[in-house]
Design an enzyme around this catalytic site. Structure first.
Site, mmCIF file in Angstrom:
data_model
loop_
_atom_site.group_PDB
_atom_site.id
_atom_site.type_symbol
_atom_site.label_atom_id
_atom_site.label_comp_id
_atom_site.label_asym_id
_atom_site.label_seq_id
_atom_site.Cartn_x
_atom_site.Cartn_y
_atom_site.Cartn_z
ATOM 1 N N TYR A 1 0.820 -1.212 0.000
ATOM 2 C CA TYR A 1 0.000 0.000 0.000
ATOM 3 C C TYR A 1 0.852 1.260 0.000
ATOM 4 C CZ TYR A 1 -3.867 -3.060 1.114
ATOM 5 O OH TYR A 1 -4.800 -4.036 1.076
ATOM 6 N N ASP B 1 -3.071 -18.305 1.875
ATOM 7 C CA ASP B 1 -4.112 -19.049 1.137
ATOM 8 C C ASP B 1 -4.747 -20.102 2.051
ATOM 9 O OD1 ASP B 1 -1.516 -19.972 1.051
ATOM 10 O OD2 ASP B 1 -1.623 -20.783 -0.978
ATOM 11 N N ASP C 1 -12.280 -9.267 5.643
ATOM 12 C CA ASP C 1 -13.582 -9.342 4.964
ATOM 13 C C ASP C 1 -14.133 -10.767 5.026
ATOM 14 O OD1 ASP C 1 -13.566 -6.643 4.303
ATOM 15 O OD2 ASP C 1 -14.415 -7.019 2.319
ATOM 16 N N LYS D 1 3.140 -15.239 3.277
ATOM 17 C CA LYS D 1 3.235 -16.018 2.036
ATOM 18 C C LYS D 1 4.720 -16.283 1.825
ATOM 19 C CE LYS D 1 1.331 -17.748 -1.712
ATOM 20 N NZ LYS D 1 0.608 -19.027 -1.655
ATOM 21 N N ASP E 1 -6.224 -7.139 5.052
ATOM 22 C CA ASP E 1 -7.334 -6.478 4.375
ATOM 23 C C ASP E 1 -8.321 -7.538 3.867
ATOM 24 O OD1 ASP E 1 -8.908 -4.696 3.049
ATOM 25 O OD2 ASP E 1 -7.382 -3.992 1.648
#
Ligand code: NAD
Length: 365
Positions: A141, A219, A247, A187, A243
């Site tokens: 970001y 994942d 959700d 990751k 992020d």
């Protein structure tokens, strides 16, 4: 006691949920003898419309001069085609960076009365109580270089040692007060930046031998969150992964309208619901303000050091849901559909009632 709170309602349903939250804060203030001094400012699309920028220096000054900041949400269809740096969402990134808010706390707990509002099976959800701790000021970001031309698009995933150390420490301290378990999500099998993240988290872990640390690839974490969310206590993760995972975690609570968040730095704190500006329902009285109410509860706990008031706000939300009242996003045929204003009224009524009962108990015992 005087407490200064900067209000940044923003766009879409932001002003609706923030106005409701102010009514709740005023009710709490009345009980606890607090004088809230509110400074209401434009941020996001509405700020762009008035000032040509989504975040002005005046807003930053107001935030620097407050005990806490409450934000609604920013964004909407109208501003979708602006350049990145003028989009409403750019204000969030600038605010986080300017206030040094590196530490984003997103709790996802199951309200027993909402267990059927989720798309997940009740037996999978029952007893879930986890926190996603998302790093907020590093990663793709903010990493440079970034950009795109006709043939390429590029961003830079980068973390400094200091950035990883400070969030890892906060995570271990937090886990110590809860279930003493951290899952660090990265990751590292593909990304060098994630390998670095993992190395530093393990170094910090040496100071917290009483907390169990587990690594998980992002994942797999996404899959595990819907397969068996109960296994998690604190999920510590990079900005980008947090992020997305938060959700997914919204479905644990049944709706994005239920997820609160706190963003903390060394000197400043900002509280906001996880959801966006929901332009599809803006201005219709359909917005669920409960995530913002829980964010206010976090403000009382973390910024004002009033955990009891925070607990009563949470109990008032719980009681309102147990009475069967629901906004449209969490409605089920066996419940009672109410508007934003009505659910606000009910939560405040329940807050006052629970507060008075507790006062009475103290007097009687
Ligand atoms: P969204 O969270 O605004 O909405 C997703 C869905 O959830 C919509 O159907 C919406 O009606 C519903 N919803 C969300 N919050 C709700 C609430 N409190 N009560 C009832 N229903 C609710 O996400 P989106 O549609 O992807 O984004 C809309 C805009 O918000 C975009 O411009 C996006 O960039 C922005 N956004 C802002 C923030 C923020 O301000 N922190 C976060 C996410 C998205």
């Amino acid at each position: 006691m005087n407490l200064k709170v900067t209000l940044l309602p923003g766009d879409g349903i932001g002003p609706e949920v923030v106005d409701s939250a102010v009514l709740l804060m005023n009710a709490v203030a009345e009980k606890l003898n607090i004088d809230f001094v509110y400074n209401r400012q434009l941020v996001g699309g509405c700020s762009y419309d008035k000032h040509g920028t989504p975040l002005t220096d005046e807003v930053l000054s107001a935030c620097y001069d407050s005990d806490a900041v409450l934000l609604g949400a920013v964004g909407g269809y109208k501003w979708e085609n602006l350049p990145q740096n003028l989009k409403p969402e750019a204000a969030l990134l600038k605010l986080r960076k300017a206030l040094g808010l590196f530490n984003n706390i997103r709790p996802a707990k199951v309200y027993s009365s909402l267990i059927n509002a989720s798309s997940l099976k009740p037996e999978v959800l029952e007893g879930t109580d986890l926190i996603i701790l998302r790093e907020l000021t590093g990663d793709v970001y903010f990493g440079e270089p970034r950009g795109f031309d006709n043939d390429h698009g590029w961003n830079t995933m980068i973390y400094t040692r200091e950035e990883v150390e400070r969030i890892a420490r906060y995570g271990f301290e937090l886990a110590r007060k809860r279930g003493k378990k951290i899952t660090s999500v990265d990751k590292a099998n593909v990304l060098d930046c994630s390998q670095f993240w993992r190395m530093v988290v393990h170094e910090i872990h040496k100071d917290y031998p009483d907390v169990e640390l587990k690594d998980m690839y992002v994942d797999n974490a996404a899959m595990q969150l819907v397969r068996n969310p109960k296994q998690f206590d604190v999920i510590l993760t990079q900005n980008l992964f947090g992020d997305i995972l938060s959700d997914i975690a919204a479905m644990i609570t049944g709706s994005l309208g239920m997820l609160p968040s706190a963003s903390l730095g060394k000197s400043y704190a900002l509280y906001e619901p996880v959801h966006g500006s929901a332009p599809d329902i803006a201005g219709q009285g359909k917005a669920n303000p409960l995530a913002t109410f829980s964010s206010v509860a976090m403000m009382f706990d973390l910024s004002f050091k009033m955990p009891k008031a925070a607990g009563i706000i949470e109990s008032a939300i719980d009681k309102t849901l147990n009475m069967g009242f629901r906004t449209a996003d969490i409605y089920s045929p066996d419940s009672i559909l109410v508007s934003t204003n009505k659910i606000t009224e009910l939560v405040i009524e329940n807050f006052n009632q629970i507060y008075n009962e507790q006062e009475l108990n103290v007097l009687l015992n």
